[in-house]
Scaffold this motif. Structure first.
Motif, PDB file in Angstrom:
ATOM      1  N   VAL A 170       1.322  -1.140  -0.206  1.00 60.73           N
ATOM      2  CA  VAL A 170       0.151  -0.389  -0.106  1.00 60.73           C
ATOM      3  C   VAL A 170       1.211   1.380   0.225  1.00 60.73           C
ATOM      4  O   VAL A 170       0.564   2.419  -0.705  1.00 60.73           O
ATOM      5  CB  VAL A 170      -0.862   0.182   1.336  1.00 60.73           C
ATOM      6  N   ALA A 171       1.999   1.607   0.876  1.00 62.88           N
ATOM      7  CA  ALA A 171       2.981   2.371   1.264  1.00 62.88           C
ATOM      8  C   ALA A 171       3.748   2.663  -0.132  1.00 62.88           C
ATOM      9  O   ALA A 171       3.894   4.202  -0.627  1.00 62.88           O
ATOM     10  CB  ALA A 171       4.283   2.399   2.105  1.00 62.88           C
ATOM     11  N   ARG A 172       3.929   1.648  -1.101  1.00 65.40           N
ATOM     12  CA  ARG A 172       5.126   1.286  -2.191  1.00 65.40           C
ATOM     13  C   ARG A 172       3.588   2.283  -3.389  1.00 65.40           C
ATOM     14  O   ARG A 172       4.266   3.566  -4.050  1.00 65.40           O
ATOM     15  CB  ARG A 172       5.392   0.301  -2.639  1.00 65.40           C
ATOM     16  N   ALA A 173       2.422   1.419  -3.437  1.00 65.70           N
ATOM     17  CA  ALA A 173       2.150   2.237  -4.463  1.00 65.70           C
ATOM     18  C   ALA A 173       1.460   3.867  -4.525  1.00 65.70           C
ATOM     19  O   ALA A 173       1.116   4.608  -5.008  1.00 65.70           O
ATOM     20  CB  ALA A 173       0.620   1.507  -4.534  1.00 65.70           C
ATOM     21  N   ALA A 174       1.214   4.162  -3.039  1.00 67.47           N
ATOM     22  CA  ALA A 174       0.717   4.973  -2.989  1.00 67.47           C
ATOM     23  C   ALA A 174       1.998   6.359  -3.279  1.00 67.47           C
ATOM     24  O   ALA A 174       1.822   7.934  -3.471  1.00 67.47           O
ATOM     25  CB  ALA A 174       0.114   5.759  -0.919  1.00 67.47           C
ATOM     26  N   GLY A 175       2.855   5.713  -2.788  1.00 65.73           N
ATOM     27  CA  GLY A 175       3.993   7.179  -3.241  1.00 65.73           C
ATOM     28  C   GLY A 175       4.610   7.222  -4.849  1.00 65.73           C
ATOM     29  O   GLY A 175       4.593   8.255  -5.156  1.00 65.73           O
ATOM     30  N   PHE A 176       4.216   5.970  -5.103  1.00 70.53           N
ATOM     31  CA  PHE A 176       4.244   5.940  -6.982  1.00 70.53           C
ATOM     32  C   PHE A 176       3.300   6.186  -7.224  1.00 70.53           C
ATOM     33  O   PHE A 176       3.276   7.547  -8.212  1.00 70.53           O
ATOM     34  CB  PHE A 176       4.233   4.763  -7.257  1.00 70.53           C
ATOM     35  N   TYR A 177       1.560   6.635  -7.021  1.00 64.76           N
ATOM     36  CA  TYR A 177       1.019   6.568  -7.678  1.00 64.76           C
ATOM     37  C   TYR A 177       0.791   8.689  -7.425  1.00 64.76           C
ATOM     38  O   TYR A 177       0.693   9.673  -8.063  1.00 64.76           O
ATOM     39  CB  TYR A 177      -0.864   6.918  -7.469  1.00 64.76           C
ATOM     40  N   ARG A 178       1.580   8.902  -6.044  1.00 64.77           N
ATOM     41  CA  ARG A 178       1.361  10.337  -6.011  1.00 64.77           C
ATOM     42  C   ARG A 178       2.826  11.586  -7.227  1.00 64.77           C
ATOM     43  O   ARG A 178       2.671  12.660  -7.208  1.00 64.77           O
ATOM     44  CB  ARG A 178       1.831  10.721  -4.571  1.00 64.77           C
ATOM     45  N   SER A 179       3.993  10.565  -6.841  1.00 64.54           N
ATOM     46  CA  SER A 179       5.067  10.953  -7.969  1.00 64.54           C
ATOM     47  C   SER A 179       4.403  11.215  -9.286  1.00 64.54           C
ATOM     48  O   SER A 179       5.392  11.724 -10.064  1.00 64.54           O
ATOM     49  CB  SER A 179       6.064  10.010  -8.040  1.00 64.54           C
ATOM     50  N   LEU A 180       3.385  11.068  -9.863  1.00 64.70           N
ATOM     51  CA  LEU A 180       2.673  10.949 -11.124  1.00 64.70           C
ATOM     52  C   LEU A 180       1.565  12.104 -11.248  1.00 64.70           C
ATOM     53  O   LEU A 180       1.100  12.486 -11.437  1.00 64.70           O
ATOM     54  CB  LEU A 180       1.647   9.371 -11.793  1.00 64.70           C
ATOM     55  N   GLU A 181       1.499  12.730  -9.876  1.00 63.82           N
ATOM     56  CA  GLU A 181       0.909  13.783  -9.035  1.00 63.82           C
ATOM     57  C   GLU A 181      -0.189  14.156  -9.500  1.00 63.82           C
ATOM     58  O   GLU A 181      -1.605  14.667 -10.424  1.00 63.82           O
ATOM     59  CB  GLU A 181       0.706  15.249  -9.989  1.00 63.82           C
ATOM     60  N   ARG A 182      -0.715  12.140  -9.044  1.00 65.33           N
ATOM     61  CA  ARG A 182      -2.319  11.365  -8.504  1.00 65.33           C
ATOM     62  C   ARG A 182      -2.180  12.117  -7.834  1.00 65.33           C
ATOM     63  O   ARG A 182      -1.446  11.974  -6.166  1.00 65.33           O
ATOM     64  CB  ARG A 182      -2.412  10.755  -9.267  1.00 65.33           C
ATOM     65  N   VAL A 183      -3.219  12.355  -6.386  1.00 62.01           N
ATOM     66  CA  VAL A 183      -4.213  11.989  -5.515  1.00 62.01           C
ATOM     67  C   VAL A 183      -4.812  10.031  -5.134  1.00 62.01           C
ATOM     68  O   VAL A 183      -5.964  10.429  -5.175  1.00 62.01           O
ATOM     69  CB  VAL A 183      -5.231  13.048  -5.355  1.00 62.01           C
ATOM     70  N   PRO A 184      -4.022   9.486  -4.169  1.00 64.42           N
ATOM     71  CA  PRO A 184      -4.561   8.654  -3.781  1.00 64.42           C
ATOM     72  C   PRO A 184      -5.054   8.150  -2.323  1.00 64.42           C
ATOM     73  O   PRO A 184      -4.548   9.060  -1.864  1.00 64.42           O
ATOM     74  CB  PRO A 184      -2.582   7.603  -3.472  1.00 64.42           C
ATOM     75  N   VAL A 185      -6.514   7.792  -2.533  1.00 66.52           N
ATOM     76  CA  VAL A 185      -6.790   8.361  -1.201  1.00 66.52           C
ATOM     77  C   VAL A 185      -7.318   6.450  -0.844  1.00 66.52           C
ATOM     78  O   VAL A 185      -7.707   5.884  -1.493  1.00 66.52           O
ATOM     79  CB  VAL A 185      -8.093   8.449  -0.962  1.00 66.52           C
ATOM     80  N   ARG A 186      -7.272   5.775   0.573  1.00 64.85           N
ATOM     81  CA  ARG A 186      -7.328   4.945   0.614  1.00 64.85           C
ATOM     82  C   ARG A 186      -8.490   4.504   1.383  1.00 64.85           C
ATOM     83  O   ARG A 186      -8.362   4.742   2.691  1.00 64.85           O
ATOM     84  CB  ARG A 186      -5.725   4.176   1.656  1.00 64.85           C
ATOM     85  N   LEU A 187      -9.185   3.042   1.087  1.00 65.55           N
ATOM     86  CA  LEU A 187     -10.260   2.860   1.860  1.00 65.55           C
ATOM     87  C   LEU A 187      -9.690   2.004   2.598  1.00 65.55           C
ATOM     88  O   LEU A 187      -9.015   0.923   2.286  1.00 65.55           O
ATOM     89  CB  LEU A 187     -10.773   2.495  -0.013  1.00 65.55           C
ATOM     90  N   ARG A 188     -10.789   2.006   3.819  1.00 64.73           N
ATOM     91  CA  ARG A 188     -10.741   1.270   4.591  1.00 64.73           C
ATOM     92  C   ARG A 188     -11.314  -0.233   5.213  1.00 64.73           C
ATOM     93  O   ARG A 188     -10.829  -0.398   6.113  1.00 64.73           O
ATOM     94  CB  ARG A 188     -10.919   2.286   6.119  1.00 64.73           C
ATOM     95  N   LYS A 189     -11.751   0.415   4.128  1.00 63.59           N
ATOM     96  CA  LYS A 189     -13.102  -1.499   4.168  1.00 63.59           C
ATOM     97  C   LYS A 189     -12.913  -1.484   2.760  1.00 63.59           C
ATOM     98  O   LYS A 189     -13.216  -1.047   2.079  1.00 63.59           O
ATOM     99  CB  LYS A 189     -14.007  -1.432   4.443  1.00 63.59           C
ATOM    100  N   GLU A 190     -12.900  -3.417   2.298  1.00 63.20           N
ATOM    101  CA  GLU A 190     -13.335  -3.007   1.253  1.00 63.20           C
ATOM    102  C   GLU A 190     -14.854  -3.075   0.789  1.00 63.20           C
ATOM    103  O   GLU A 190     -15.977  -3.724   1.397  1.00 63.20           O
ATOM    104  CB  GLU A 190     -12.978  -4.579   0.779  1.00 63.20           C
ATOM    105  N   ILE A 191     -15.376  -2.946  -0.261  1.00 58.65           N
ATOM    106  CA  ILE A 191     -16.916  -2.286  -0.859  1.00 58.65           C
ATOM    107  C   ILE A 191     -17.534  -2.342  -2.335  1.00 58.65           C
ATOM    108  O   ILE A 191     -16.364  -1.819  -2.871  1.00 58.65           O
ATOM    109  CB  ILE A 191     -17.247  -1.145  -0.457  1.00 58.65           C
TER     110      ILE A 191
END
Length: 314
Positions: A170-191
Protein backbone atom coordinates in the motif's frame (compact mmCIF):
# COMPACT_ATOMS: atom_id res chain seq x y z
CA UNK A 1 22.47 -4.85 -8.83
CA UNK A 2 21.01 -8.36 -8.80
CA UNK A 3 17.27 -8.56 -9.52
CA UNK A 4 16.46 -9.77 -5.98
CA UNK A 5 19.55 -8.65 -4.06
CA UNK A 6 17.75 -7.14 -1.06
CA UNK A 7 14.18 -7.21 0.22
CA UNK A 8 13.76 -3.45 -0.20
CA UNK A 9 15.93 -2.85 -3.26
CA UNK A 10 12.88 -2.42 -5.45
CA UNK A 11 10.84 0.16 -3.56
CA UNK A 12 11.63 2.47 -6.49
CA UNK A 13 9.32 1.92 -9.45
CA UNK A 14 10.85 2.63 -12.85
CA UNK A 15 9.43 0.04 -15.27
CA UNK A 16 5.67 -0.33 -15.54
CA UNK A 17 3.63 -2.93 -17.41
CA UNK A 18 0.16 -1.94 -18.60
CA UNK A 19 -2.13 -4.91 -19.27
CA UNK A 20 -5.14 -3.95 -21.36
CA UNK A 21 -5.24 -1.11 -23.89
CA UNK A 22 -8.74 0.26 -23.56
CA UNK A 23 -9.34 3.92 -22.72
CA UNK A 24 -8.08 3.54 -19.16
CA UNK A 25 -5.04 1.44 -20.06
CA UNK A 26 -3.96 3.88 -22.77
CA UNK A 27 -4.40 6.82 -20.39
CA UNK A 28 -2.27 5.10 -17.74
CA UNK A 29 0.41 4.25 -20.31
CA UNK A 30 0.59 7.89 -21.39
CA UNK A 31 0.74 9.16 -17.80
CA UNK A 32 3.50 6.70 -16.86
CA UNK A 33 5.47 7.63 -19.99
CA UNK A 34 5.02 11.38 -19.37
CA UNK A 35 6.67 10.91 -15.96
CA UNK A 36 9.69 9.21 -17.45
CA UNK A 37 8.86 5.56 -16.86
CA UNK A 38 9.61 2.75 -19.27
CA UNK A 39 6.22 1.32 -20.23
CA UNK A 40 5.40 -2.12 -21.61
CA UNK A 41 1.89 -2.25 -23.07
CA UNK A 42 0.14 -5.53 -23.84
CA UNK A 43 -3.32 -6.41 -25.13
CA UNK A 44 -4.57 -9.37 -27.20
CA UNK A 45 -6.11 -7.06 -29.83
CA UNK A 46 -4.38 -7.43 -33.22
CA UNK A 47 -4.40 -3.68 -33.96
CA UNK A 48 -2.59 -2.67 -30.76
CA UNK A 49 0.13 -0.58 -32.46
CA UNK A 50 -2.41 1.33 -34.57
CA UNK A 51 -4.67 1.89 -31.55
CA UNK A 52 -1.77 3.30 -29.54
CA UNK A 53 -0.58 5.56 -32.35
CA UNK A 54 -4.10 6.90 -32.96
CA UNK A 55 -4.61 7.66 -29.25
CA UNK A 56 -1.27 9.39 -28.70
CA UNK A 57 -1.98 12.92 -30.03
CA UNK A 58 -5.02 13.44 -27.77
CA UNK A 59 -3.25 11.86 -24.78
CA UNK A 60 -0.16 14.00 -25.36
CA UNK A 61 -2.27 17.18 -25.55
CA UNK A 62 -3.82 16.40 -22.17
CA UNK A 63 -0.33 15.98 -20.69
CA UNK A 64 1.25 19.06 -22.34
CA UNK A 65 3.81 16.98 -24.20
CA UNK A 66 4.23 15.48 -27.66
CA UNK A 67 3.00 12.19 -29.07
CA UNK A 68 6.55 11.42 -30.19
CA UNK A 69 7.95 11.88 -26.66
CA UNK A 70 5.30 9.60 -25.14
CA UNK A 71 5.49 6.96 -27.86
CA UNK A 72 9.26 6.68 -27.43
CA UNK A 73 8.76 5.39 -23.89
CA UNK A 74 6.04 2.84 -24.68
CA UNK A 75 7.05 -0.59 -25.90
CA UNK A 76 4.37 -2.88 -27.31
CA UNK A 77 4.34 -6.53 -26.34
CA UNK A 78 2.07 -9.17 -27.84
CA UNK A 79 2.86 -11.52 -24.96
CA UNK A 80 1.76 -10.87 -21.35
CA UNK A 81 4.68 -12.86 -19.89
CA UNK A 82 7.16 -10.71 -21.81
CA UNK A 83 5.37 -7.46 -20.90
CA UNK A 84 5.48 -8.05 -17.13
CA UNK A 85 8.87 -9.80 -16.96
CA UNK A 86 10.86 -6.77 -15.70
CA UNK A 87 8.01 -4.71 -14.25
CA UNK A 88 8.23 -2.97 -10.89
CA UNK A 89 4.48 -2.36 -11.07
CA UNK A 90 1.79 -3.97 -13.23
CA UNK A 91 -1.39 -1.97 -13.94
CA UNK A 92 -4.18 -4.31 -15.10
CA UNK A 93 -7.08 -2.85 -17.09
CA UNK A 94 -9.00 -5.85 -18.36
CA UNK A 95 -12.79 -6.27 -18.63
CA UNK A 96 -14.83 -6.13 -15.42
CA UNK A 97 -15.30 -9.88 -15.09
CA UNK A 98 -14.14 -11.56 -11.89
CA UNK A 99 -13.10 -14.88 -13.43
CA UNK A 100 -11.10 -13.15 -16.14
CA UNK A 101 -9.31 -10.93 -13.62
CA UNK A 102 -8.51 -13.95 -11.45
CA UNK A 103 -6.95 -15.68 -14.47
CA UNK A 104 -5.09 -12.54 -15.52
CA UNK A 105 -3.55 -12.05 -12.08
CA UNK A 106 -2.57 -15.71 -11.87
CA UNK A 107 -0.65 -15.22 -15.14
CA UNK A 108 0.77 -11.87 -14.04
CA UNK A 109 1.94 -13.27 -10.69
CA UNK A 110 3.54 -16.24 -12.45
CA UNK A 111 5.64 -14.10 -14.79
CA UNK A 112 6.26 -10.76 -13.00
CA UNK A 113 9.25 -10.28 -10.64
CA UNK A 114 8.71 -11.17 -6.99
CA UNK A 115 8.94 -7.51 -5.96
CA UNK A 116 6.35 -6.14 -8.41
CA UNK A 117 3.27 -4.33 -7.16
CA UNK A 118 0.22 -5.93 -8.80
CA UNK A 119 -2.46 -3.27 -9.27
CA UNK A 120 -5.91 -3.52 -10.83
CA UNK A 121 -7.85 -0.60 -12.28
CA UNK A 122 -11.11 -2.41 -11.53
CA UNK A 123 -13.96 0.03 -10.98
CA UNK A 124 -15.88 -2.13 -8.55
CA UNK A 125 -14.62 -5.68 -7.91
CA UNK A 126 -13.04 -6.03 -4.48
CA UNK A 127 -9.37 -7.09 -4.38
CA UNK A 128 -9.81 -10.06 -2.05
CA UNK A 129 -12.08 -11.65 -4.66
CA UNK A 130 -9.57 -11.04 -7.47
CA UNK A 131 -6.70 -12.39 -5.35
CA UNK A 132 -8.64 -15.38 -4.01
CA UNK A 133 -6.64 -17.98 -5.95
CA UNK A 134 -3.25 -16.31 -5.57
CA UNK A 135 -0.64 -17.63 -3.15
CA UNK A 136 -0.08 -15.45 -0.07
CA UNK A 137 3.16 -14.00 -1.44
CA UNK A 138 1.43 -12.68 -4.56
CA UNK A 139 -1.76 -11.64 -2.75
CA UNK A 140 0.40 -9.52 -0.43
CA UNK A 141 1.45 -7.46 -3.47
CA UNK A 142 -2.02 -7.14 -5.05
CA UNK A 143 -4.41 -4.22 -4.56
CA UNK A 144 -6.91 -2.06 -6.41
CA UNK A 145 -5.64 1.25 -7.83
CA UNK A 146 -8.82 2.57 -9.39
CA UNK A 147 -8.50 5.80 -11.39
CA UNK A 148 -11.34 8.10 -12.31
CA UNK A 149 -11.39 8.16 -16.11
CA UNK A 150 -9.39 9.58 -17.85
CA UNK A 151 -6.50 8.67 -15.51
CA UNK A 152 -4.01 11.11 -17.06
CA UNK A 153 -6.39 14.03 -16.35
CA UNK A 154 -8.38 13.27 -13.17
CA UNK A 155 -6.20 13.15 -10.02
CA UNK A 156 -8.02 10.56 -7.89
CA UNK A 157 -6.70 7.01 -7.44
CA UNK A 158 -8.72 4.86 -5.03
CA UNK A 159 -6.36 2.44 -3.30
CA UNK A 160 -8.15 -0.62 -1.95
CA UNK A 161 -6.05 -3.28 -0.20
CA UNK A 162 -7.39 -6.80 0.13
CA UNK A 163 -7.37 -8.84 3.33
CA UNK A 164 -3.91 -10.22 2.45
CA UNK A 165 -2.37 -7.07 0.96
CA UNK A 166 0.75 -5.97 2.85
CA UNK A 167 1.16 -2.49 4.29
CA UNK A 168 4.42 -2.18 2.37
CA UNK A 169 2.53 -2.70 -0.91
CA UNK A 170 0.00 0.00 0.00
CA UNK A 171 2.81 2.40 0.92
CA UNK A 172 4.75 1.69 -2.29
CA UNK A 173 1.65 2.15 -4.43
CA UNK A 174 0.65 5.38 -2.68
CA UNK A 175 4.13 6.81 -3.13
CA UNK A 176 4.20 5.84 -6.80
CA UNK A 177 0.84 7.41 -7.69
CA UNK A 178 1.73 10.56 -5.75
CA UNK A 179 4.92 10.78 -7.83
CA UNK A 180 2.63 10.93 -10.90
CA UNK A 181 0.85 13.96 -9.39
CA UNK A 182 -2.20 11.83 -8.61
CA UNK A 183 -4.10 11.87 -5.30
CA UNK A 184 -4.27 8.36 -3.83
CA UNK A 185 -6.99 7.82 -1.22
CA UNK A 186 -6.97 4.58 0.72
CA UNK A 187 -10.29 2.91 1.47
CA UNK A 188 -10.50 1.50 4.99
CA UNK A 189 -12.91 -1.28 4.01
CA UNK A 190 -13.48 -3.36 0.89
CA UNK A 191 -16.82 -2.42 -0.66
CA UNK A 192 -18.07 -3.15 -4.17
CA UNK A 193 -17.97 -0.09 -6.42
CA UNK A 194 -15.59 1.68 -4.01
CA UNK A 195 -16.45 5.31 -3.16
CA UNK A 196 -16.40 7.63 -6.20
CA UNK A 197 -18.56 5.35 -8.35
CA UNK A 198 -21.01 4.74 -5.51
CA UNK A 199 -21.43 8.51 -5.10
CA UNK A 200 -21.72 8.96 -8.85
CA UNK A 201 -24.30 6.18 -9.03
CA UNK A 202 -26.65 7.94 -6.59
CA UNK A 203 -26.45 11.20 -8.55
CA UNK A 204 -26.86 9.46 -11.93
CA UNK A 205 -29.95 7.51 -10.83
CA UNK A 206 -31.65 10.71 -9.71
CA UNK A 207 -30.49 12.55 -12.86
CA UNK A 208 -32.04 9.89 -15.12
CA UNK A 209 -35.27 10.02 -13.10
CA UNK A 210 -35.57 13.82 -13.26
CA UNK A 211 -35.00 13.88 -17.02
CA UNK A 212 -37.25 10.87 -17.68
CA UNK A 213 -40.04 12.47 -15.62
CA UNK A 214 -39.81 15.65 -17.71
CA UNK A 215 -38.71 17.91 -14.86
CA UNK A 216 -35.79 19.21 -16.93
CA UNK A 217 -34.10 18.29 -20.20
CA UNK A 218 -30.77 16.44 -20.25
CA UNK A 219 -28.93 19.64 -21.15
CA UNK A 220 -30.68 21.64 -18.42
CA UNK A 221 -29.81 19.02 -15.81
CA UNK A 222 -26.13 19.18 -16.79
CA UNK A 223 -26.24 22.98 -16.66
CA UNK A 224 -27.71 22.85 -13.14
CA UNK A 225 -24.95 20.48 -11.99
CA UNK A 226 -22.14 22.47 -13.64
CA UNK A 227 -23.31 25.80 -12.22
CA UNK A 228 -23.94 24.56 -8.68
CA UNK A 229 -22.93 21.25 -7.16
CA UNK A 230 -20.22 20.36 -9.69
CA UNK A 231 -18.14 23.46 -9.02
CA UNK A 232 -18.93 23.49 -5.32
CA UNK A 233 -17.85 19.90 -4.75
CA UNK A 234 -14.65 20.50 -6.72
CA UNK A 235 -13.80 23.13 -4.10
CA UNK A 236 -15.04 21.73 -0.79
CA UNK A 237 -16.73 18.33 -1.16
CA UNK A 238 -20.19 17.42 0.20
CA UNK A 239 -19.37 17.20 3.92
CA UNK A 240 -17.27 20.37 4.18
CA UNK A 241 -19.91 22.15 2.10
CA UNK A 242 -22.67 21.01 4.49
CA UNK A 243 -20.49 22.08 7.44
CA UNK A 244 -20.00 25.54 5.93
CA UNK A 245 -23.73 25.78 5.19
CA UNK A 246 -24.37 25.80 8.93
CA UNK A 247 -22.39 29.02 9.41
CA UNK A 248 -20.40 29.20 12.66
CA UNK A 249 -22.62 26.39 14.04
CA UNK A 250 -21.46 24.09 11.25
CA UNK A 251 -22.70 20.60 10.47
CA UNK A 252 -24.20 20.21 13.95
CA UNK A 253 -26.47 23.20 13.34
CA UNK A 254 -27.42 21.91 9.86
CA UNK A 255 -28.37 18.47 11.16
CA UNK A 256 -30.45 19.92 13.99
CA UNK A 257 -32.37 22.30 11.74
CA UNK A 258 -32.37 20.55 8.34
CA UNK A 259 -31.95 16.93 9.37
CA UNK A 260 -35.02 15.89 7.40
CA UNK A 261 -32.92 16.23 4.27
CA UNK A 262 -31.02 13.17 5.44
CA UNK A 263 -34.16 11.02 5.63
CA UNK A 264 -35.08 8.39 3.07
CA UNK A 265 -38.13 8.70 0.80
CA UNK A 266 -40.40 6.98 3.34
CA UNK A 267 -39.37 9.38 6.12
CA UNK A 268 -37.16 6.94 8.03
CA UNK A 269 -33.68 8.08 9.10
CA UNK A 270 -31.00 7.23 6.53
CA UNK A 271 -28.45 6.87 9.32
CA UNK A 272 -28.81 6.08 13.04
CA UNK A 273 -27.91 8.50 15.83
CA UNK A 274 -24.57 6.90 16.74
CA UNK A 275 -23.44 6.80 13.09
CA UNK A 276 -24.60 10.40 12.57
CA UNK A 277 -22.58 11.45 15.61
CA UNK A 278 -19.45 9.85 14.08
CA UNK A 279 -19.91 11.79 10.84
CA UNK A 280 -20.41 15.06 12.75
CA UNK A 281 -17.35 14.45 14.93
CA UNK A 282 -15.12 13.56 11.96
CA UNK A 283 -16.30 16.60 9.99
CA UNK A 284 -15.72 18.97 12.93
CA UNK A 285 -12.32 17.40 13.58
CA UNK A 286 -11.30 17.83 9.92
CA UNK A 287 -12.53 21.39 9.39
CA UNK A 288 -12.78 23.02 12.83
CA UNK A 289 -15.67 24.65 14.66
CA UNK A 290 -16.69 28.15 15.72
CA UNK A 291 -16.66 31.58 14.09
CA UNK A 292 -12.92 31.88 13.32
CA UNK A 293 -12.67 28.48 11.61
CA UNK A 294 -15.89 29.23 9.70
CA UNK A 295 -14.62 32.58 8.41
CA UNK A 296 -11.28 31.13 7.27
CA UNK A 297 -12.95 28.18 5.51
CA UNK A 298 -15.64 30.34 3.90
CA UNK A 299 -13.05 32.80 2.55
CA UNK A 300 -11.01 29.92 1.11
CA UNK A 301 -14.12 28.34 -0.43
CA UNK A 302 -15.22 31.59 -2.06
CA UNK A 303 -11.77 32.35 -3.45
CA UNK A 304 -11.43 28.87 -4.96
CA UNK A 305 -15.04 28.84 -6.21
CA UNK A 306 -14.50 32.09 -8.10
CA UNK A 307 -11.32 30.65 -9.62
CA UNK A 308 -13.22 27.52 -10.74
CA UNK A 309 -16.02 29.67 -12.19
CA UNK A 310 -13.48 31.68 -14.19
CA UNK A 311 -11.64 28.57 -15.38
CA UNK A 312 -14.74 26.80 -16.72
CA UNK A 313 -16.48 29.86 -18.19
CA UNK A 314 -17.17 29.46 -21.92
Amino acid sequence: MNHHSTAHAHDTITTVAVVGAGTVGLGWAALFAAHGHAVRLTDPRPDLAETLDEAMPLLAASLHTTARALRARVEISADLAEAVRDADLVQENGPERLELKQELFADIARHAPGHAVLASSSSGIVPSAIARRLPDEAAARMLIAHPFNPPQVVPLVELVPGTRTSERTVARAAGFYRSLERVPVRLRKEIEGFVANRLQGVVLREAFRLVADGVVTAEELDTIMKTSLGGRWAVVGPLESYHLGGGPGGIRHMVEHLGKGLEQADGTPAIDEAALARVIEQTESAYGTGPAAYRARAERRDRKQLAVNAAVAD
